[in-house]
Design a protein around this motif. Structure first.
Motif, mmCIF file in Angstrom:
data_model
loop_
_atom_site.group_PDB
_atom_site.id
_atom_site.type_symbol
_atom_site.label_atom_id
_atom_site.label_comp_id
_atom_site.label_asym_id
_atom_site.label_seq_id
_atom_site.Cartn_x
_atom_site.Cartn_y
_atom_site.Cartn_z
ATOM 1 N N GLU A 52 -5.436 -2.569 2.164
ATOM 2 C CA GLU A 52 -4.918 -3.849 1.699
ATOM 3 C C GLU A 52 -3.722 -3.645 0.779
ATOM 4 O O GLU A 52 -3.571 -2.589 0.167
ATOM 5 C CB GLU A 52 -5.993 -4.567 0.896
ATOM 6 C CG GLU A 52 -7.222 -4.884 1.682
ATOM 7 C CD GLU A 52 -8.023 -5.946 0.966
ATOM 8 O OE1 GLU A 52 -8.712 -6.670 1.645
ATOM 9 O OE2 GLU A 52 -7.912 -6.060 -0.274
ATOM 10 N N SER A 53 -2.904 -4.669 0.642
ATOM 11 C CA SER A 53 -1.805 -4.568 -0.315
ATOM 12 C C SER A 53 -1.403 -5.941 -0.846
ATOM 13 O O SER A 53 -1.652 -6.956 -0.203
ATOM 14 C CB SER A 53 -0.589 -3.898 0.348
ATOM 15 O OG SER A 53 -0.110 -4.707 1.400
ATOM 16 N N TYR A 112 -0.203 -11.075 0.397
ATOM 17 C CA TYR A 112 -1.453 -10.321 0.477
ATOM 18 C C TYR A 112 -1.646 -9.914 1.927
ATOM 19 O O TYR A 112 -1.668 -10.763 2.813
ATOM 20 C CB TYR A 112 -2.594 -11.200 -0.010
ATOM 21 C CG TYR A 112 -3.976 -10.624 0.170
ATOM 22 C CD1 TYR A 112 -4.246 -9.281 -0.093
ATOM 23 C CD2 TYR A 112 -5.031 -11.433 0.586
ATOM 24 C CE1 TYR A 112 -5.521 -8.773 0.069
ATOM 25 C CE2 TYR A 112 -6.303 -10.936 0.743
ATOM 26 C CZ TYR A 112 -6.540 -9.606 0.486
ATOM 27 O OH TYR A 112 -7.795 -9.111 0.651
ATOM 28 N N ASN A 128 4.167 -3.618 -6.082
ATOM 29 C CA ASN A 128 3.569 -3.110 -4.836
ATOM 30 C C ASN A 128 2.242 -2.474 -5.207
ATOM 31 O O ASN A 128 2.190 -1.458 -5.875
ATOM 32 C CB ASN A 128 4.524 -2.087 -4.199
ATOM 33 C CG ASN A 128 3.947 -1.481 -2.923
ATOM 34 O OD1 ASN A 128 2.799 -1.742 -2.554
ATOM 35 N ND2 ASN A 128 4.769 -0.668 -2.251
ATOM 36 N N TYR A 180 -0.054 1.877 -7.087
ATOM 37 C CA TYR A 180 0.621 0.672 -7.588
ATOM 38 C C TYR A 180 1.963 1.074 -8.159
ATOM 39 O O TYR A 180 2.155 2.206 -8.607
ATOM 40 C CB TYR A 180 -0.238 -0.041 -8.644
ATOM 41 C CG TYR A 180 -0.552 0.810 -9.842
ATOM 42 C CD1 TYR A 180 -1.737 1.523 -9.899
ATOM 43 C CD2 TYR A 180 0.346 0.915 -10.912
ATOM 44 C CE1 TYR A 180 -2.028 2.328 -10.987
ATOM 45 C CE2 TYR A 180 0.058 1.714 -11.995
ATOM 46 C CZ TYR A 180 -1.130 2.420 -12.032
ATOM 47 O OH TYR A 180 -1.404 3.215 -13.075
ATOM 48 N N VAL A 190 -5.881 3.587 -4.984
ATOM 49 C CA VAL A 190 -4.978 2.441 -4.894
ATOM 50 C C VAL A 190 -3.676 2.847 -5.579
ATOM 51 O O VAL A 190 -3.667 3.246 -6.740
ATOM 52 C CB VAL A 190 -5.585 1.202 -5.575
ATOM 53 C CG1 VAL A 190 -4.603 0.043 -5.501
ATOM 54 C CG2 VAL A 190 -6.910 0.832 -4.937
ATOM 55 N N THR A 249 -1.054 -1.088 -3.289
ATOM 56 C CA THR A 249 -1.480 -0.789 -1.915
ATOM 57 C C THR A 249 -2.652 0.170 -1.933
ATOM 58 O O THR A 249 -2.596 1.231 -2.558
ATOM 59 C CB THR A 249 -0.316 -0.145 -1.123
ATOM 60 O OG1 THR A 249 0.797 -1.030 -1.156
ATOM 61 C CG2 THR A 249 -0.704 0.121 0.314
ATOM 62 N N GLU A 250 -3.700 -0.211 -1.229
ATOM 63 C CA GLU A 250 -4.824 0.696 -1.022
ATOM 64 C C GLU A 250 -4.331 1.851 -0.170
ATOM 65 O O GLU A 250 -3.660 1.625 0.853
ATOM 66 C CB GLU A 250 -5.912 -0.032 -0.231
ATOM 67 C CG GLU A 250 -7.182 -0.267 -0.959
ATOM 68 C CD GLU A 250 -8.232 -0.758 0.028
ATOM 69 O OE1 GLU A 250 -9.366 -0.314 -0.127
ATOM 70 O OE2 GLU A 250 -7.924 -1.561 0.916
#
Ligand code: NAG
Ligand code: NAG
Ligand code: NAG
Length: 621
Positions: free
Chosen positions: A127-128, A115, A72, A154, A152, A74-75
């Protein structure tokens, strides 16, 4: 190796799947995906990349080792930056080569990445990438930097038994308190990771062993040595790099602490332009406009410009320079929320009338998907359920309604009538049956008698006659008689019997309408001659109602003012006594005896006729 890893025992972000359903074992899938496992065969690796970057372009964020699951990335907030993913073998998986991929599923590293790029205007999510894993090779995650990085997050899970592959992130994961690491030159260094733009640029000057500065005598053991240059400040489009000097031992050139050299004699760093080649053009993507609909499917738009960086400036360039990149969408569907729905909130009310046509209503509300009442406009007005309708309670029962009898009798004495009001109306009593309005209308009058009349004497009048004049002033009459009224009837009495009572008028003037102007005339005057044609005259005037001279009479109808009269010839006067007294007077005339008085008298008529004829004859000749 393990210092970048954070072991977390609580794995609440991943759902624990029951596996007893399949095996009937009562066992539960542990966080590591082991049925009946005890969470000890794996560990969660997570962190936040928060470094501020200055150069537009690709920057490596984190490396995902082989065998990772539940990936995962993810911004933490929406930004104009993009995530990118590339396999260690060199294959671009998402957003490689300056091309921005659409959100969707992308296969790579032996797993399938989802995405996402939320583009609802109201969403602040960034975004992710998500993937179930496990991965079969090392994957590198990048950020295409365009604006300050909001961070971000992660995370991924690694099996324990597998040897962990060292990560080479260019930062330290958040929350890592241990820092025993050293000797990794890549650490904190911006690599040029543009996977498509021609690879790496030669960043360094060749090593130079020659000392460029002689240290002062007492410090001759150490001197400054050019050891290289800084990284170019830009990966393309003209940057600068600066020479770097280190303090070394004069004899063996082994690096020592800079404090052993004289800082005053340290050569000033030389600036050198580098990476002059133009940066690849890229699509600069603007913010999405607001969604066109506040609920349900709408559209939103954004500006997409082809831009290129040169000498630290971003220039707009012709779109053809971006043709190597897929042009990002400029329009997209969007849905801020599901539209609200109509709900019927109550049963129909009772009909507004006990019988006949009435109305009934019910509560209809527009309810949001969270269950709140919202304005009707948020729901589809075309689908609004009716909230008011007609209701028919059947024919209304009608009944006769009447008043009490009046107190007064129509006659002061003798027989008269008294009355009451009678109406057929809708009755509103539904509990007991009422007689309807039948054809038998209750009587509205009744005989009454105020007792016998003692012989009463009164004037009685007949009706008025019609007016004597069609227009203008006239008069009309009626009969007025004196009557005695008794129980037997009426008897005509001489008027003096009523003389003590006021006598009603028997004549009155009347005026049906105004007459307007009319011709009036006098009688004819005497004739101007008695015989053989004379004339006579009269006066004619047009007079209005008020007898004033007027112009408004019809000239066609004007009576003549003059006419002829006495047209007959004049005849001599014949005397009654002048008669023929003799039977043969014509002989007397033939014998011309009329000259004699005797015959003139005896045959007076014949003789005077001859004399008249002779006088006319004489007048002509
Ligand atoms: C494994 O972790 C989950 C989630 O934290 C927990 O509910 C479960 O009890 C753990 N299992 C064992 C055997 O510790
Ligand atoms: C991925 O991580 C983000 C940020 O921590 C979190 O909000 C999101 O729920 C995660 N997604 C999944 C599928 O676990
Ligand atoms: C480039 O621009 C940044 C931000 O405006 C600035 O900090 C940096 O010094 C500039 N570099 C050069 C080489 O002009």
């Amino acid at each position: 190796i393990f210092i970048f890893l954070r072991l977390i025992n609580v794995f609440h972000t991943y759902s624990i799947l029951g596996c007893d359903d399949y095996l009937g074992s009562g066992k539960v899938m542990d966080k590591c995906g082991m049925c009946g496992g005890d969470n000890t065969t794996c560990r969660l690796v997570s962190g936040v990349f928060k470094h501020s970057l200055s150069k537009i372009g690709y920057h490596k964020i984190v490396e995902i080792p082989e065998g990772a699951t539940k990936i995962n990335v993810t911004e933490m907030m929406k930004s104009r930056n993009y995530l990118a993913l590339r396999s260690r073998s060199g294959r671009s998986i998402i957003n490689g080569n300056w091309a921005i991929d659409r959100p969707g599923k992308y296969e790579g590293g032996g797993t399938m990445f989802t995405y996402r790029r939320p583009n609802e205007i109201s969403s602040t999510a960034g975004e992710s990438f998500l993937a179930e894993g496990p991965t079969n090779e090392i994957l590198d995650v990048y950020m295409i930097f365009q604006q300050p990085n909001p961070g971000v997050h992660y995370e991924y899970i690694l099996p324990f038994e597998k040897p962990l592959i060292p990560q080479q992130p260019n930062h330290r994961p958040e929350g890592n308190a241990v820092n025993g690491h050293s000797g990794n030159d890549h650490h904190n260094k911006q690599e040029n990771l543009n996977p498509g733009a021609g690879g790496r640029y030669p960043p360094r000057l060749p090593d130079n062993q020659v000392p460029v500065v002689q240290p002062p005598r007492r410090e001759r053991d150490y001197n400054w040595k050019l050891s290289g240059a800084t990284e170019c400040s830009a990966s393309c489009g003209k940057g600068f790099r600066y020479s770097v000097f280190h303090c070394v031992h004069r004899l063996n050139h082994v690096a020592v602490s800079d404090s052993l050299c004289d800082s005053n004699s340290k050569p000033s760093p030389q600036e050198e332009p580098c990476n002059l080649q133009p940066c690849p053009a890229f699509w600069d993507i603007g913010e999405w406009s607001e969604c066109s609909k506040t609920c349900g499917l709408g559209m939103q738009h954004r500006q997409v410009l082809c831009r290129q960086v040169y000498a630290n400036r971003t220039l707009n360039v012709h779109t053809s320079r971006c043709r190597h990149l897929e042009r990002p969408e400029t329009a997209s569907t969007c849905q801020l929320k599901i539209c609200s729905e109509w709900q019927i909130r109550s049963e129909w009310t009772a009909c507004s009338v006990p019988c006949g046509l009435g109305q009934r209503s019910r509560e209809v509300r527009c309810v949001s998907n969270l269950g709140d009442f919202v304005l009707d406009e948020e729901c589809n007005m075309n689908l609004r359920p009716v909230d008011i309708e007609n209701c028919d309670m059947g024919a209304c029962a009608k009944s006769w309604f009447y008043t009490e009898w009046g107190n007064r009798c129509s006659a002061e004495c003798g027989m008269g009538v008294r009355t009451r009001g009678v109406l057929c109306l809708t009755n509103h009593i539904s509990s007991l049956p009422l007689e309807g309005c039948g054809s038998e209308r209750p009587a509205d009058s009744q005989v009454c008698n105020n007792g016998p009349c003692e012989n009463r004497i009164e004037w009685f009048t007949g009706p008025w006659s019609q007016c004597s004049a069609e227009c203008g002033a006239g008069s009309q009459q009626r009969s007025v008689v004196c009557l005695m009224k008794s129980d037997e009837g009426f008897t005509v009495m001489p008027p003096y019997e009523c003389s003590s009572l006021e006598r009603p008028l028997s004549q009155q003037s009347c005026n049906l309408k105004a007459c307007g102007a009319k011709w009036y005339h006098t009688d004819w005057s005497a004739c101007s001659k008695t015989c053989e044609g004379g004339f006579r005259v009269r006066e004619v005037r047009c007079l209005s109602d008020d007898t004033l001279s007027s112009e408004s009479c019809d000239e066609q109808l004007k009576p003549t003012e003059r006419e002829d009269c006495n047209p007959e010839p004049c005849v001599p006067h014949i005397d009654e006594n002048c008669r023929d007294k003799y039977y043969n007077c014509n002989v007397v005339v033939q014998a011309r005896l009329c000259v004699y008085d005797y015959y003139k008298t005896t045959c007076c008529a014949s003789c005077s006729r001859v004399a008249h004829r002779q006088s006319i004859h004489r007048g002509r000749s």
